[in-house]
Design an enzyme around this catalytic site. Structure first.
Site, PDB file in Angstrom:
ATOM      1  N   HIS A   1       0.806  -1.213   0.000  1.00 32.20           N
ATOM      2  CA  HIS A   1       0.000   0.000   0.000  1.00 32.20           C
ATOM      3  C   HIS A   1       0.844   1.270   0.000  1.00 32.20           C
ATOM      4  O   HIS A   1       0.384   2.316  -0.457  1.00 32.20           O
ATOM      5  CB  HIS A   1      -1.054  -0.052   1.101  1.00 32.20           C
ATOM      6  CG  HIS A   1      -2.201  -0.894   0.658  1.00 32.20           C
ATOM      7  ND1 HIS A   1      -3.265  -0.370  -0.033  1.00 32.20           N
ATOM      8  CD2 HIS A   1      -2.385  -2.223   0.695  1.00 32.20           C
ATOM      9  CE1 HIS A   1      -4.076  -1.348  -0.367  1.00 32.20           C
ATOM     10  NE2 HIS A   1      -3.572  -2.493   0.066  1.00 32.20           N
TER      11      HIS A   1
ATOM     12  N   GLU B   1     -11.676 -10.735  -7.619  1.00 29.42           N
ATOM     13  CA  GLU B   1     -10.267 -10.788  -7.203  1.00 29.42           C
ATOM     14  C   GLU B   1      -9.883 -12.147  -6.630  1.00 29.42           C
ATOM     15  O   GLU B   1      -8.825 -12.296  -6.034  1.00 29.42           O
ATOM     16  CB  GLU B   1      -9.921  -9.647  -6.247  1.00 29.42           C
ATOM     17  CG  GLU B   1     -10.887  -9.400  -5.134  1.00 29.42           C
ATOM     18  CD  GLU B   1     -10.561  -8.143  -4.302  1.00 29.42           C
ATOM     19  OE1 GLU B   1      -9.509  -7.516  -4.503  1.00 29.42           O
ATOM     20  OE2 GLU B   1     -11.389  -7.818  -3.440  1.00 29.42           O
TER      21      GLU B   1
ATOM     22  N   ASP C   1      -5.040  -8.564  -6.032  1.00 31.06           N
ATOM     23  CA  ASP C   1      -5.333  -9.812  -5.313  1.00 31.06           C
ATOM     24  C   ASP C   1      -5.519 -10.980  -6.275  1.00 31.06           C
ATOM     25  O   ASP C   1      -5.075 -12.089  -5.998  1.00 31.06           O
ATOM     26  CB  ASP C   1      -6.579  -9.637  -4.427  1.00 31.06           C
ATOM     27  CG  ASP C   1      -6.211  -8.989  -3.106  1.00 31.06           C
ATOM     28  OD1 ASP C   1      -5.192  -9.395  -2.513  1.00 31.06           O
ATOM     29  OD2 ASP C   1      -6.920  -8.074  -2.667  1.00 31.06           O
TER      30      ASP C   1
ATOM     31  N   CYS D   1      -9.773  -2.348 -11.595  1.00 31.76           N
ATOM     32  CA  CYS D   1      -9.358  -1.304 -10.651  1.00 31.76           C
ATOM     33  C   CYS D   1      -8.045  -1.647  -9.961  1.00 31.76           C
ATOM     34  O   CYS D   1      -7.553  -0.882  -9.150  1.00 31.76           O
ATOM     35  CB  CYS D   1     -10.445  -1.011  -9.633  1.00 31.76           C
ATOM     36  SG  CYS D   1     -10.807  -2.414  -8.573  1.00 31.76           S
TER      37      CYS D   1
HETATM   38  C1  PEP Z   1      -6.963  -5.357  -5.910  1.00 33.36           C
HETATM   39  O1  PEP Z   1      -6.855  -6.345  -5.182  1.00 33.36           O
HETATM   40  O2  PEP Z   1      -6.565  -5.339  -7.099  1.00 33.36           O
HETATM   41  C2  PEP Z   1      -7.577  -4.128  -5.391  1.00 33.36           C
HETATM   42  C3  PEP Z   1      -7.867  -3.131  -6.188  1.00 33.36           C
HETATM   43  O3  PEP Z   1      -7.808  -4.033  -4.052  1.00 33.36           O
HETATM   44  P1  PEP Z   1      -6.665  -3.767  -2.956  1.00 33.36           P
HETATM   45  O4  PEP Z   1      -5.384  -3.436  -3.678  1.00 33.36           O
HETATM   46  O5  PEP Z   1      -7.137  -2.655  -2.100  1.00 33.36           O
HETATM   47  O6  PEP Z   1      -6.597  -5.079  -2.250  1.00 33.36           O
HETATM   48 MG    MG Z   2      -7.942  -6.419  -3.303  1.00 37.67          MG
END
Ligand code: PEP
Ligand code: MG
Length: 566
Positions: free
Chosen positions: A188, A451, A475, A522
């Site tokens: 993150h 995901e 994910d 996304c």
């Molecule tokens: C993903 O898993 O691609 C996603 C957009 O969610 P996060 O990165 O918040 O797990």
């Molecule tokens: Mg995710």
């Protein structure tokens, strides 16, 4: 000058002073002091500085999350003045002739143990607080910053790694770049750097002091620590981050500095050129259009979305509201945040992803148990369906905010049709409650994140239940390739373009379209311009990317011609 290598997670060039992020748990050594009076004075001054920092946090938090959620920073200031606490530290310094750091750490541990053993829930919760305030004082005594960037000048932030709960406390306007020892491309911190449009490096084995040679392949060049004493802390020193080459320069010489000032100017010039794409359509040379939205973590990111001319918000990671709070955010606090985003987007689509915590996003007050395999554990929708009241509070807030803009909702980590049906039942309950309470809302589009490989394989069935799919490739890739996205050791085999993942994407688009669902991406892969043409050919309807990537992806789309052979 010292040159270190790292892995770039976002390009760009930063030049500025370094600030070493103080970790929350400090290794404190006991040492004997001769002048206990002076040591006690050092403690009292550090305590006052800690209170000043907390007062600053309080002001900031009131603006961002409201008075109720900010109150914890006031409590911490009061705890620092608690007579028993102060006396304990002072007595220890005087009677045991120990250093202030050790006296504060011991007092913190003792008080924390005492609170933890109390019957009363409220008092028990203070155990973590007393540790927190002690750590703040210790980091001030040690000269590090305990997460706060104290000066006015923006800095290059150096850290072992940053947890989402730590990044939320940072004053982002003061960060020029992130440089971390650990972390992975999909962590993150990396996502945050992309959102903020600043260069970031991971895996940089930087030393704390300039005479400590780093291990590994990094090289020392020229006069080590020219102009500084050997052993000088790197905190406050000048540094350069080259996010294109994956290089980090500590205490650069004049020649390097001049070269990078020029490169930075050229880089900014390129960014200015991209600005000319604002207001233009996301359309290929042969006329195919696609929606280009942006991902956000909170209200503050909306300015960035608008500045980069995204057509909407394709992923609002709502869990950051929970990470920013000291306790469960109330319906009112959430409603205000969602409504503000919806209103600022002025009718453009805002897709709110419901709470996705667990795994790398730990929230203390949820008291989640430690798990062997947190990424495959009790997280996201699994928690929401289990702790229904928390989920309903969020859904009520989202539905109430829907009245003020164009909101859609999507749900993370789905693996079955049964989950989607259970969610829809809860939504019906929430709507009935709002009707009963006379609170207005609009009908919203319901979507799910794809995901997990399970969701891909049953996407034909899931498509009958919802309005849209948004593929979370971060994910999905980790679960498909069985590669922990947080493990930097595996970055070299984390193949974002793996054929298995690409086939899954195609399958989801086709299954979605057969049932009239629109389909987007996304995850971070959506911004990978090497694949933009592939995504367009697959038939994706939307890509949601970091705000800083919107214009670059638009540029790529506008230079793509699908009428030419692949
Ligand atoms: C993903 O898993 O691609 C996603 C957009 O969610 P996060 O990165 O918040 O797990
Ligand atoms: Mg995710």
């Amino acid at each position: 000058m010292m040159v270190l290598e790292g892995k770039s997670v976002f390009g760009g060039i930063a030049i500025g002073k370094l600030s070493v992020y103080g970790k929350k748990d400090h290794a404190v050594k006991r040492s004997r002091v001769a002048d206990t009076e002076a040591e006690n004075k050092r403690f009292l001054e550090a305590k006052e500085e800690a209170k000043r920092q907390l007062a600053g946090f309080y002001e900031k938090a009131v603006k961002e999350v409201g008075e109720v959620n900010a109150a914890i920073f006031e409590i911490h200031q009061m705890m620092l003045d608690d007579q028993d606490y102060v006396e304990s530290v002072t007595n220890m310094i005087k009677t045991q002739e120990v250093n202030a750091e050790f006296a504060v750490a011991s007092t913190g541990d003792n008080f924390s143990a005492m609170f933890a053993a109390m019957e009363d829930d409220y008092m028990r919760e203070r155990a973590a607080d007393v540790k927190d305030i002690s750590n703040r004082v210790i980091s001030i005594l040690q000269g590090s910053t305990a997460g706060a960037i104290t000066g006015e000048e923006p800095v290059i932030l150096l850290a072992d790694d940053l947890a989402p709960s730590e990044t939320v406390q940072l004053d982002k306007s003061k960060v020029l770049s992130f440089v971390t020892r650990h972390g992975s491309t999909n962590s993150h911190t990396a996502i945050l750097a992309r959102t903020m449009n600043i260069p970031a490096l991971i895996g940089v084995d930087f030393p704390e002091k300039l005479d400590e040679a780093p291990s590994g392949e990094s090289c020392l060049s020229g006069n080590v620590a020219a102009g500084t004493d050997n052993g000088a802390s790197i905190d406050g020193m000048l540094g350069i981050v080259d996010g294109y080459q994956g290089k980090f320069y500590l205490n650069p010489d004049e020649e390097t500095l001049a070269k990078y000032r020029k490169l930075k100017e050229e880089d900014e010039q390129k960014k200015r050129l991209l600005q000319e794409l604002k207001g233009k359509e996301n359309v290929t040379l042969d006329g195919k259009k696609i929606n280009l939205y942006a991902n956000i973590g909170g209200v503050a990111d909306v300015a960035n979305v608008l500045a980069n001319d995204a057509g909407g918000i394709g992923l609002f990671r709502s869990e950051f509201l929970y990470l920013e709070s000291e306790d469960y955010p109330t319906e009112e606090a959430q409603f205000t945040a969602y409504k503000t985003v919806a209103e600022n987007m002025a009718g453009k689509k805002v897709i709110i992803r419901t709470l996705d915590i667990g795994a790398d996003k730990q929230v203390g007050y949820f008291n989640l148990e430690k798990e062997e395999n947190p990424a495959m554990g009790y997280r996201a929708i699994r928690i929401c369906l289990d702790r229904k009241e928390i989920f309903k509070t969020q859904l009520r807030a989202i539905y109430r905010a829907s009245y003020y803009g164009t909101i859609s909702i999507m749900f993370p980590m789905i693996i079955s049709v049964a989950e989607v049906r259970a969610i829809k039942e809860i939504i019906e309950e929430v709507k009935a409650e709002l009707d009963r309470d006379g609170l207005p809302y609009k009908e919203v589009e319901i979507g799910i994140m794809i995901e997990t490989p399970a969701a891909v394989m049953i996407s034909d069935l899931l498509a009958k239940e919802v309005d849209f799919f948004s593929i979370g490739t971060n994910d999905l890739t980790q679960y498909t390739l069985a590669i922990d996205r947080q493990n930097p050791k595996l970055d070299n085999i984390y193949d974002a373009h793996h054929e298995a993942v690409l086939r899954m994407l195609k399958m989801v688009v086709d299954n979605g379209h057969k049932e009239g669902c629109w389909v987007g991406i996304c995850g971070e892969l959506g911004a990978d311009t090497e694949l933009t043409e592939t995504f367009l050919r697959m038939g994706f309807d939307e890509l949601s990317v970091s705000p800083s990537m919107v214009l670059r992806v638009r540029d790529k789309i506008r230079n793509t011609d699908l009428s030419k052979n692949e």
